[in-house]
Design a protein around this motif. Structure first.
Motif, short mmCIF file in Angstrom:
data_model
loop_
_atom_site.label_atom_id
_atom_site.label_comp_id
_atom_site.label_asym_id
_atom_site.label_seq_id
_atom_site.Cartn_x
_atom_site.Cartn_y
_atom_site.Cartn_z
N PRO A 72 0.73 -1.18 -0.16
CA PRO A 72 0.09 0.09 -0.01
C PRO A 72 0.95 1.54 -0.09
N SER A 73 1.95 1.38 0.60
CA SER A 73 2.75 2.57 0.86
C SER A 73 3.21 2.91 -0.59
N HIS A 74 3.82 2.11 -1.20
CA HIS A 74 4.38 2.53 -2.69
C HIS A 74 4.26 1.12 -3.31
N GLN A 75 3.27 1.07 -4.29
CA GLN A 75 3.31 -0.29 -4.93
C GLN A 75 4.20 -0.58 -5.69
N ALA A 76 4.66 -1.64 -5.83
CA ALA A 76 5.93 -2.20 -6.30
C ALA A 76 5.52 -2.75 -7.65
N PRO A 77 5.63 -2.32 -8.76
CA PRO A 77 6.76 -1.26 -9.08
C PRO A 77 6.14 0.06 -9.46
N THR A 78 4.89 0.19 -9.55
CA THR A 78 4.06 1.43 -10.19
C THR A 78 4.38 2.67 -9.22
N ASN A 79 4.47 2.41 -8.04
CA ASN A 79 4.71 3.43 -7.10
C ASN A 79 3.31 4.07 -6.38
N ALA A 80 2.42 3.47 -6.98
CA ALA A 80 0.91 4.01 -6.39
C ALA A 80 0.94 3.93 -4.96
N THR A 81 0.33 5.02 -4.33
CA THR A 81 0.08 4.83 -2.96
C THR A 81 -1.62 4.54 -2.77
N MET A 82 -2.04 3.63 -1.78
CA MET A 82 -3.32 3.32 -1.43
C MET A 82 -3.76 4.58 -0.92
N PRO A 83 -4.76 5.12 -1.31
CA PRO A 83 -5.60 6.22 -0.36
C PRO A 83 -6.20 5.52 0.92
N MET A 84 -6.39 6.46 1.93
CA MET A 84 -6.96 6.06 3.09
C MET A 84 -8.46 5.10 2.99
N ALA A 85 -9.20 5.63 2.14
CA ALA A 85 -10.35 5.22 2.03
C ALA A 85 -10.28 3.79 1.38
N ARG A 86 -9.44 3.78 0.46
CA ARG A 86 -9.46 2.36 -0.13
C ARG A 86 -8.65 1.48 0.85
N ARG A 87 -7.90 1.66 1.88
CA ARG A 87 -7.19 0.98 2.89
C ARG A 87 -8.42 0.56 3.68
N LYS A 88 -9.40 1.30 4.04
CA LYS A 88 -10.42 0.83 4.68
C LYS A 88 -11.41 -0.26 3.96
N ALA A 89 -11.37 -0.01 2.78
CA ALA A 89 -12.25 -0.69 2.03
C ALA A 89 -11.60 -2.27 1.70
N LEU A 90 -10.15 -2.16 1.53
CA LEU A 90 -9.50 -3.47 1.47
C LEU A 90 -9.59 -4.23 2.81
N LEU A 91 -9.66 -3.50 3.92
CA LEU A 91 -9.83 -4.28 5.14
C LEU A 91 -11.07 -4.99 5.09
N GLU A 92 -12.16 -4.02 4.77
CA GLU A 92 -13.56 -4.70 4.65
C GLU A 92 -13.81 -5.74 4.03
N LYS A 93 -13.01 -5.67 2.70
CA LYS A 93 -13.45 -6.71 1.98
C LYS A 93 -12.65 -8.13 2.35
N ALA A 94 -11.49 -8.03 3.01
CA ALA A 94 -10.88 -8.95 3.61
C ALA A 94 -11.58 -9.79 4.49
N ARG A 95 -12.24 -8.70 5.46
CA ARG A 95 -13.18 -9.37 6.52
C ARG A 95 -14.14 -10.05 5.82
N GLU A 96 -14.96 -9.59 4.97
CA GLU A 96 -15.86 -10.31 4.16
C GLU A 96 -15.49 -11.57 3.65
N MET A 97 -14.26 -11.71 3.01
CA MET A 97 -13.85 -12.89 2.46
C MET A 97 -13.22 -13.88 3.44
N ASP A 98 -12.91 -13.23 4.74
CA ASP A 98 -12.20 -14.02 5.51
C ASP A 98 -10.93 -14.35 5.15
N ALA A 99 -10.12 -13.31 4.31
CA ALA A 99 -8.97 -13.54 4.01
C ALA A 99 -7.92 -12.93 4.88
N LEU A 100 -6.62 -13.34 4.84
CA LEU A 100 -5.62 -12.35 5.45
C LEU A 100 -4.98 -11.36 4.66
N ILE A 101 -4.46 -10.55 5.14
CA ILE A 101 -3.48 -9.62 4.29
C ILE A 101 -2.32 -9.50 4.73
#
Lengths: 491, 491
Positions: free
Chosen positions: B265-294
């Motif tokens: 999330p901090s610096h996507q390798a290799p594109t350098n994209a940074t994941m914004p706060m809202a997406r970080r929360k959405a990713l956690l929410e999605k992982a919870r739904e999927m019962d996946a680890l990150i």
């Protein structure tokens, strides 16, 4: 010490005003033990800029925290964690149930549960440490190691220190091993037939991954080094244990279906048996018949102060059948984590690729330091000094054991650093160990070296590598007392 | 240099008299390049004792070798390898066919064949090294690192240097990471929730072994760090690649059946994209739904010179769902091989057991040196200095890229050490790389970051972490020329 402004984060989900959030964050830092008494907080200007809030909000939060005795202000130098701040709790402050993952399901594989015994980290505080495989500060050549490390930290060696070698090794270390270390074992090898590893353990691990699968069989010595058994269990191959005798692994007892034979010809671990030349040849012949590979852990070959070591199995190998494992971790110091593998280039290539995936390469600075230590001759003098001192200690130990009539099972005719002992039947050496620790004596119970639940419990290892000669007689006397006590109970 | 007597072994199977065997052994040593011109041989007395032969036999062998110009005698100081001795051959002197093993059968598993590109070890000899992940000697704080290493080599730290920690880590380093490093990422952890690793690569490898099996699915970013893809391929799990966009990994595109999600999330390798706060929360929410680890590889978070880094995903995790990977190898120097894992204690326990089996522990001296470097504040100043210099280089680079109208694909709004580039369609950046190397320019072709045979070949990475500002414009000018040339060919 000042608390860095970057350690401050507002909890985006917290309730309340900005000022309340800041107060809460700082109070939590103090209560959790993260911020300690007397530490300086960032200036209100800095913290405000970092959090993206107004400076007055921070100032108000600081003032409130001062009023509640979390912080104290010092004239002109800012805010500090107060000497009267609440004490952080001794117990784990985290709310229970925070972890909601079902780890019994989430873990794909388990690696705990091996038979590797817990060993005391504080062994040097014991008065009679018959402990195996640790460094004796009175023998280690600290000054020259430091000198070599310094040289390897110099500007000239900048690249060896900092560079990502990708999958390569320090060329200076490789050259030294090829030209000086291996010839002492009768081995000639090319640079692409050697790989530097994180100690002998890492070399054995890499070898097991590359050679073994769930459909292959590894033959191992019984008893054997417990970490090797754990490594092979994790690889899920079949395991065939072959009882060793006073000459080490008997080739005639090897099962014909074994694919890989793990052996310690120089000093069998833990019995200290040295495999005679005739048996070495017979083992090679047998492996050829079986079309099996041999992994030779040339464990403690350098600690041969009674007789010159025999040539390595690898030196007699004309097929490319033997994979050789060497180590500097044992003879220089175990925390070094430096060893090497020698084998056919096809095999080394796979190990190199696996090592690159697992950890890339052992740190360059350590490789270069070892290269200097070896090439300046410090390693040879260290081994000579260890040999002289170990010879003396061993003599004292043999005498003390004889005086008390304690049962020696394997002593190794070439030297080594330990004696393999057998207590009377019915004595559990784990219990003996526990009783001895209370009297500041450390021994190593033998049960983990054996396979399975029927492992005998009356063996133990006594090392003389970390105990001064003059303490040996008293240590053995205490051991003898406790043994006699346990024996009486067992009768 | 004197040749040590211990490097001499008689071949037990050789034909001929003892004297002939000795001559042959020495001649072979010289012919193989192992004994070099001017090196001193052991005295005849020493060698005779070592080999267990009579002294006259050795003397006769030496005299013969002198007559045939292999050796020369110097008055009173013994025998030396002659300056006129035959030259060792340039080619591999070993007889062909020595290796009779069928390695295609003997190897249980193969680890070669990954997509990790060959990178030049001699990158510092290039005039325009847009190379990624190596240390710039002009930025690294060599003096203070050396100072800390010296301190860690002192008598007071003897135990940290030499001890076998078994499965433990240096308590000083653990404490620093817990109290100072992790809080900067908004993470609070306990000592049993952290494990020191041999760099981030080793942390990712351990994680993959513990969490993944042949029946589980890992979701990875596309494109992604090629060594991670190799690690996951070796674990034989299913792989689901999810295309990243300008905000990194899009949670909505994750397949519901994924068990573990690897993300940067901090610096996507290799594109350098940074994941914004809202997406970080959405990713956690999605992982919870999927019962996946990150698995959060918090790659380059510290190289954020344009904006303060966002809190780590792990800091927002209330389930124990996120496993955090940190590294000092990148920010101090890659040869250091030091990183860490943070996660639930059940998970860390398994990783610790696996690490103990694979390599025991990262060398204590390196852990202690890093602990000093961190706690004395040298690390923070190094990062600040790197940030200032990188900011300047990046500006120069952006200007040069704009001047030549080169296509930037991802530049990272927080900083970082590289820019992700896109060449016109039809241009193969591997070919571009080859042409540029001839002109002393190093770039990194992008193909290995993509999955499979259909990987696009027109991406590349340009790092500014190891090239001085003043060389950037000329390097980019050459790049632009070669690009234009290849483009003309492609049309």
């Amino acid at each position: 010490m000042a608390i860095s402004v970057e350690t401050f984060f507002l909890n985006p989900d917290a309730e309340g005003t900005l000022q309340a959030k800041i107060q809460q964050m700082i109070a939590e830092g103090i209560l959790s033990g993260r911020f300690r008494k007397g530490e300086k907080l960032p200036s209100s200007r800095k913290l405000a800029r970092h959090l993206g809030v107004s400076r007055i909000t921070v100032t108000l939060a600081y003032t409130e925290l001062q009023a509640s005795d979390y912080l104290e202000a010092r004239d002109r130098s800012g805010y500090f964690v107060s000497q009267n701040a609440p004490e952080p709790p001794e117990f784990d402050a985290r709310a229970p149930g925070r972890d909601t993952i079902d780890w019994s399901r989430a873990l794909g594989r388990r690696f705990t549960g091996g038979n590797t015994p817990e060993k005391p980290q504080d062994w040097s505080r014991y008065r009679y440490p018959f402990v195996f495989g640790q460094t004796d500060p009175s023998l280690f050549d600290h000054a020259n190691w430091r000198h070599c490390a310094l040289q390897a930290l110099g500007q000239k060696d900048f690249q060896a220190l900092t560079t990502d070698y990708y999958d390569q090794d320090d060329p200076k270390l490789i050259e030294f091993i090829l030209r000086h270390t291996l010839p002492r074992r009768g081995i000639l090898a090319q640079p692409d037939e050697i790989l530097v590893t994180m100690g002998a353990q890492n070399a054995l691990w890499l070898t097991a991954q590359v050679l073994l699968t769930q459909r292959r069989t590894a033959a191992i010595e019984e008893p054997c080094y417990h970490a090797l058994r754990d490594i092979l269990m994790q690889s899920r191959c079949y395991l065939a244990s072959v009882d060793v005798d006073r000459d080490g692994l008997p080739p005639a007892d090897l099962p014909r279906y074994a694919d890989v034979i793990f052996t310690t010809p120089s000093h069998q671990a833990p019995t200290n048996a040295t495999m005679p030349m005739a048996r070495r040849k017979a083992l090679l012949e047998k492996a050829r018949e079986m079309d099996a590979l041999i992994v030779e852990d040339d464990y403690e070959f350098e600690i041969s102060f009674l007789r010159s070591p025999l040539p390595a199995l690898k030196s007699l190998d004309t097929d490319g059948r033997v994979i050789y494992v060497g180590s500097f971790s044992k003879s220089i110091f175990p925390g070094l984590r430096l060893g090497y593998l020698v084998g056919s280039r096809q095999f080394i290539r796979e190990c190199r690729a696996l090592r690159a995936s697992v950890l890339r390469h052992p740190p360059g600075h350590i490789q270069r330091t070892a290269a200097y230590f070896l090439s300046l001759g410090h390693y040879d003098s260290l081994i000579r000094r260890m040999g002289q001192v170990f010879a003396r200690r061993r003599q004292v130990m043999e005498q003390a054991l004889a005086d008390h009539g304690l049962g020696v099972e394997g002593r190794g005719v070439f030297g080594g650093s330990s004696i393999w002992m057998r207590a009377p039947d019915g004595v559990d050496t784990a219990e003996l160990d526990e009783r001895l620790r209370a009297r500041s004596v450390l021994i190593e119970p033998g049960q983990p070296f054996f396979r399975g639940p029927a492992a005998p419990r009356n063996y133990y290892r006594l090392a003389y590598s970390s105990i001064p000669s003059e303490r040996i007689p008293d240590g053995i006397a205490i051991l003898s007392e406790e043994l006699a006590h346990l024996r009486r109970l067992a009768l």
